[in-house]
Structure formats: C-alpha cells, structure tokens
Design a protein around this motif. Structure first.
Motif, PDB file in Angstrom:
ATOM      1  N   TYR A   6       6.163  -5.335   3.296  1.00 21.61           N
ATOM      2  CA  TYR A   6       5.341  -5.121   4.486  1.00 21.61           C
ATOM      3  C   TYR A   6       5.327  -6.377   5.342  1.00 21.61           C
ATOM      4  O   TYR A   6       5.818  -7.433   4.939  1.00 21.61           O
ATOM      5  N   CYS A  13       1.002  -1.536   9.256  1.00 18.54           N
ATOM      6  CA  CYS A  13       1.155  -1.864   7.827  1.00 18.54           C
ATOM      7  C   CYS A  13      -0.208  -2.133   7.199  1.00 18.54           C
ATOM      8  O   CYS A  13      -0.502  -1.626   6.103  1.00 18.54           O
ATOM      9  N   LEU A  17      -1.783  -0.034   4.113  1.00 17.95           N
ATOM     10  CA  LEU A  17      -2.083  -0.720   2.853  1.00 17.95           C
ATOM     11  C   LEU A  17      -3.542  -0.502   2.444  1.00 17.95           C
ATOM     12  O   LEU A  17      -3.848  -0.442   1.250  1.00 17.95           O
ATOM     13  N   LYS A  27       3.479  -6.942  -4.186  1.00 13.38           N
ATOM     14  CA  LYS A  27       3.505  -6.963  -2.725  1.00 13.38           C
ATOM     15  C   LYS A  27       4.399  -8.099  -2.245  1.00 13.38           C
ATOM     16  O   LYS A  27       4.325  -9.204  -2.759  1.00 13.38           O
ATOM     17  N   GLU A  29       5.429  -9.872   1.382  1.00 12.38           N
ATOM     18  CA  GLU A  29       5.291 -10.023   2.815  1.00 12.38           C
ATOM     19  C   GLU A  29       6.633 -10.556   3.324  1.00 12.38           C
ATOM     20  O   GLU A  29       7.049 -11.650   2.962  1.00 12.38           O
ATOM     21  N   ARG A  89       9.168  -0.579   8.261  1.00  9.54           N
ATOM     22  CA  ARG A  89       8.106  -0.901   7.321  1.00  9.54           C
ATOM     23  C   ARG A  89       6.884  -0.025   7.518  1.00  9.54           C
ATOM     24  O   ARG A  89       6.722   0.538   8.586  1.00  9.54           O
ATOM     25  N   PRO A  90       6.082   0.043   6.477  1.00 10.87           N
ATOM     26  CA  PRO A  90       6.272  -0.553   5.158  1.00 10.87           C
ATOM     27  C   PRO A  90       7.292   0.239   4.339  1.00 10.87           C
ATOM     28  O   PRO A  90       7.588   1.391   4.641  1.00 10.87           O
ATOM     29  N   ASN A 102       6.388   4.468   8.473  1.00 17.81           N
ATOM     30  CA  ASN A 102       4.962   4.765   8.596  1.00 17.81           C
ATOM     31  C   ASN A 102       4.672   6.147   9.161  1.00 17.81           C
ATOM     32  O   ASN A 102       3.568   6.395   9.625  1.00 17.81           O
TER      33      ASN A 102
END
Length: 116
Positions: A6, A13, A17, A27, A29, A89-90, A102
C-alpha cells in the motif's frame, strides 16, 4: 501468507486498510520500502500479468505519455520496478489469491475471502 502492499499517502488505501481486519497481515509501504524483483515476480505468478498490476491512472503514466505507446509485459515489469506509483494499489495477497486495486468489487471479494 497474508500481505498488503500500500501507499501511506493514498487516502483510498488508508480507507480500505481501516475497513479490513489486518491481524496477521504483513504490511509493506511501497514508497518507504519499494517492491523488490522477487516480490514483483511473486505477484506476477499470482496475477499472470504485469499489466494487471500496473496503475494506468498514475499521474506519471499521463505525463510520460505511456498511453500512446504500445507497452509489452516487459515494459510494464520495468516501469513497476522503476517507480512505486505504477503499482495499482492496494495489493492484497491472501494465501494463493491476489486482490489488486481498490474497486468495490475487488474489496468485496477480499472481504469474502477473509470472512469479514
């Protein structure tokens, strides 16, 4: 394996989440910790396509005028490795299933897989 890729600065995002119970998820980033070649290859094995992982709504996509170029899977792979913003993303990986992007449909499929 349960993992999510993400972007912390992305409002969408962050919203997604918050909707998902991330207990047990690793996770990553992607701005602070860019995706590696090995990770991209793993995502490709699940998705069967670099283009499916590629974000065609990225500002850089438009500014580089990539929409008017005939990109190959090799091109998509290289752009994904070169610039984190090109990853749609994510991206959630749950066991051997991948959920990319998404869209409401994709998030509902993810929630169903997680039993949420």
């Amino acid at each position: 394996m349960q993992k999510v890729y993400y972007l912390q600065t992305c409002d969408t995002c962050r919203r997604i989440l918050k909707e998902i119970n991330l207990a047990g998820f690793e996770k990553q980033e992607i701005k602070a910790n860019p995706i590696s070649v090995k990770q991209l290859e793993e995502l490709h094995q699940l998705s069967k396509s670099y283009e499916a992982l590629f974000n065609k709504r990225a500002k850089l996509y438009k500014s580089m005028d990539l929409k008017n170029q005939d990109l190959t899977e090799t091109d998509y792979r290289q752009y994904l490795l070169d610039e984190y913003t090109f990853l749609k993303r994510p991206v959630f990986v749950v066991d051997d299933t991948i959920f990319i992007g998404n869209s409401p449909k994709e998030i509902e499929l993810l929630k169903a897989k997680l039993g949420q």
